[in-house]
Design an enzyme around this catalytic site. Structure first.
Site, mmCIF file in Angstrom:
data_model
loop_
_atom_site.group_PDB
_atom_site.id
_atom_site.type_symbol
_atom_site.label_atom_id
_atom_site.label_comp_id
_atom_site.label_asym_id
_atom_site.label_seq_id
_atom_site.Cartn_x
_atom_site.Cartn_y
_atom_site.Cartn_z
ATOM 1 N N CYS A 190 6.560 20.998 30.652
ATOM 2 C CA CYS A 190 7.645 20.345 31.491
ATOM 3 C C CYS A 190 7.120 19.367 32.451
ATOM 4 O O CYS A 190 6.005 19.583 33.058
ATOM 5 C CB CYS A 190 8.449 21.381 32.355
ATOM 6 S SG CYS A 190 9.513 20.683 33.731
ATOM 7 N N HIS B 235 -6.712 15.132 21.529
ATOM 8 C CA HIS B 235 -5.450 14.705 21.922
ATOM 9 C C HIS B 235 -4.103 15.731 21.945
ATOM 10 O O HIS B 235 -3.107 15.428 21.930
ATOM 11 C CB HIS B 235 -4.993 13.732 20.680
ATOM 12 C CG HIS B 235 -5.926 12.485 20.971
ATOM 13 N ND1 HIS B 235 -5.920 11.554 19.723
ATOM 14 C CD2 HIS B 235 -6.578 12.108 21.756
ATOM 15 C CE1 HIS B 235 -6.990 10.673 19.983
ATOM 16 N NE2 HIS B 235 -7.606 10.929 21.163
HETATM 17 P P1 NAD Z 1 -6.382 6.528 11.410
HETATM 18 O O1 NAD Z 1 -4.937 6.636 10.771
HETATM 19 O O2 NAD Z 1 -6.848 5.573 12.289
HETATM 20 O O3 NAD Z 1 -7.623 6.508 10.761
HETATM 21 C C1 NAD Z 1 -7.392 7.578 9.155
HETATM 22 C C2 NAD Z 1 -8.551 7.311 8.396
HETATM 23 O O4 NAD Z 1 -8.775 8.109 7.458
HETATM 24 C C3 NAD Z 1 -8.429 5.798 7.596
HETATM 25 O O5 NAD Z 1 -9.358 4.914 7.732
HETATM 26 C C4 NAD Z 1 -7.877 6.252 6.235
HETATM 27 O O6 NAD Z 1 -8.203 5.536 5.266
HETATM 28 C C5 NAD Z 1 -8.603 7.557 6.056
HETATM 29 N N1 NAD Z 1 -8.136 8.709 5.078
HETATM 30 C C6 NAD Z 1 -6.884 8.818 4.699
HETATM 31 N N2 NAD Z 1 -6.911 9.684 3.693
HETATM 32 C C7 NAD Z 1 -8.163 9.992 3.871
HETATM 33 C C8 NAD Z 1 -8.640 11.076 3.035
HETATM 34 N N3 NAD Z 1 -7.895 12.137 2.370
HETATM 35 N N4 NAD Z 1 -10.087 11.421 2.898
HETATM 36 C C9 NAD Z 1 -10.805 10.611 3.781
HETATM 37 N N5 NAD Z 1 -10.240 9.721 4.465
HETATM 38 C C10 NAD Z 1 -8.897 9.385 4.637
HETATM 39 O O7 NAD Z 1 -6.456 8.097 12.097
HETATM 40 P P2 NAD Z 1 -7.586 8.497 13.603
HETATM 41 O O8 NAD Z 1 -8.645 7.517 13.640
HETATM 42 O O9 NAD Z 1 -7.355 9.887 13.565
HETATM 43 O O10 NAD Z 1 -6.497 7.729 14.675
HETATM 44 C C11 NAD Z 1 -5.266 8.206 14.793
HETATM 45 C C12 NAD Z 1 -4.429 8.706 16.069
HETATM 46 O O11 NAD Z 1 -3.234 9.071 15.742
HETATM 47 C C13 NAD Z 1 -5.338 9.879 16.466
HETATM 48 O O12 NAD Z 1 -5.595 9.614 17.840
HETATM 49 C C14 NAD Z 1 -4.536 11.178 16.461
HETATM 50 O O13 NAD Z 1 -4.248 11.799 17.586
HETATM 51 C C15 NAD Z 1 -2.936 10.479 15.873
HETATM 52 N N6 NAD Z 1 -2.604 11.069 14.538
HETATM 53 C C16 NAD Z 1 -2.854 12.468 14.280
HETATM 54 C C17 NAD Z 1 -2.109 12.856 13.231
HETATM 55 C C18 NAD Z 1 -2.355 14.456 12.831
HETATM 56 O O14 NAD Z 1 -2.543 15.175 13.764
HETATM 57 N N7 NAD Z 1 -2.421 14.752 11.552
HETATM 58 C C19 NAD Z 1 -1.708 11.935 12.279
HETATM 59 C C20 NAD Z 1 -1.516 10.573 12.463
HETATM 60 C C21 NAD Z 1 -1.950 10.289 13.876
#
Ligand code: NAD
Length: 286
Positions: free
Chosen positions: A134, A126
């Site tokens: 830009c 992503h």
């Molecule tokens: P999601 O938020 O859908 O799921 C995260 C999962 O991780 C949840 O099931 C949660 O319970 C679990 N979780 C939380 N803390 C944890 C831990 N300490 N150990 C183990 N599991 C844990 O995330 P996703 O599936 O990555 O989808 C979210 C979308 O949003 C992605 O496409 C991403 O690009 C974007 N996003 C990125 C970031 C980042 O770069 N850090 C943060 C938020 C969202």
């Protein structure tokens, strides 16, 4: 021991290590891998209760107003995000690669923390928040440099906005947003967009192909900290399943496709992954 007398199945971490031992594997990470670095996820236990209204890619490209709202808030978000440090989960994944067990990472995260921890082969599905492009001429600028320009043109914004939105995540009042001065491309004055895939946008084909190529060279897939709700990540679980390689999951709470997983640990990545790396480093018991 469980009733079948199989001691391995009572300890999920031991079962996970057993599954991955001797197999070169790929890891798919999600936002849950970075929550212990202070970056909130979308669908974790804390965040599920909060209403979310993510930016839609098409609206961002079309609307000056949507971009103004985005950048007005992003100034706050970046101030917090850019200070985040890798946590023990990121460090354990870098170690597993150094030790030759992990072929590489496919990450849905945009925070750059895998590279900061020392991981070398990382496919950023992503994109990354560390750069902006830009929309008119394609020029790239570091997000840190844009932050300086945004702050210079909106003096006191961090302080004012923090007073309004102390958690850095609340909606800012429209009157405040209206006076925010968005900064254009330095080369052509076109509108800037973070180099990330927003909702409703597709991952570029070459990136998807690179991720599939990485996975197709692996003997197992481990998913860490992802609800797998987003198809762009889930498709790798489907591919691994079609190829017949084992799939494992380390996640707090439920995830889509967990019935496809041969091993599953419901726990914190920052606790489980270092323990997994230690277990895989031990000589095999006969
Ligand atoms: P999601 O938020 O859908 O799921 C995260 C999962 O991780 C949840 O099931 C949660 O319970 C679990 N979780 C939380 N803390 C944890 C831990 N300490 N150990 C183990 N599991 C844990 O995330 P996703 O599936 O990555 O989808 C979210 C979308 O949003 C992605 O496409 C991403 O690009 C974007 N996003 C990125 C970031 C980042 O770069 N850090 C943060 C938020 C969202």
């Amino acid at each position: 021991m469980n009733p079948t007398g199989d001691a391995r199945s009572v300890d999920p971490l031991a079962a996970l290590a057993e599954l991955l031992r001797g197999r070169r594997f790929v890891v798919l990470t999600g936002a849950g891998c970075s929550t212990e670095s202070g970056i909130p996820d979308y669908r974790g236990p804390e965040t599920r209760r909060r209403a979310r209204n993510p930016i839609q890619g098409r609206e961002f490209v079309r609307s000056d107003e949507v971009r103004r709202r985005y950048w007005a808030r992003a100034v706050l978000g970046w101030a917090r995000f850019s200070g985040a440090q890798p946590n023990p989960a990121h460090l354990a994944l870098a170690r597993l690669e150094r030790e030759g067990r992990l072929l590489g990472l496919i990450t849905q995260n945009v925070d750059g923390l895998h590279q900061a921890a020392g991981s070398r082969r990382v496919v950023e599905l992503h994109g990354t928040l560390a750069e902006v492009t830009c929309l008119a001429c394609g020029a790239v600028e570091a997000r840190a440099s844009l932050q300086e320009r945004l702050l210079a043109n909106n003096p006191g914004w961090l302080e004012v906005a923090h007073e309004i939105a102390p958690d850095g995540d609340a909606e800012l009042p429209a009157a405040e947003i209206a006076r925010f001065r968005v900064q254009p491309c330095l080369r052509c004055l076109g509108p800037l967009k973070p180099r990330v895939v927003f909702f409703g946008e597709n991952v570029a084909r070459p990136i998807v192909d690179e991720a599939f190529a990485l996975l197709d060279g692996a003997e197992a897939l481990l998913v860490v900290g992802s609800s797998l709700a987003v198809f762009s990540g889930y498709r790798f679980v489907l591919r691994a399943s079609q190829r017949g390689i084992p799939i494992a999951l380390v996640n707090l709470g439920p995830a889509r496709g967990e019935e496809l997983c041969a091993a599953r640990v419901d726990g914190r990545a920052g606790a489980i992954l270092p323990a997994l790396a230690d277990a895989l480093a031990e000589p095999r018991h006969s």
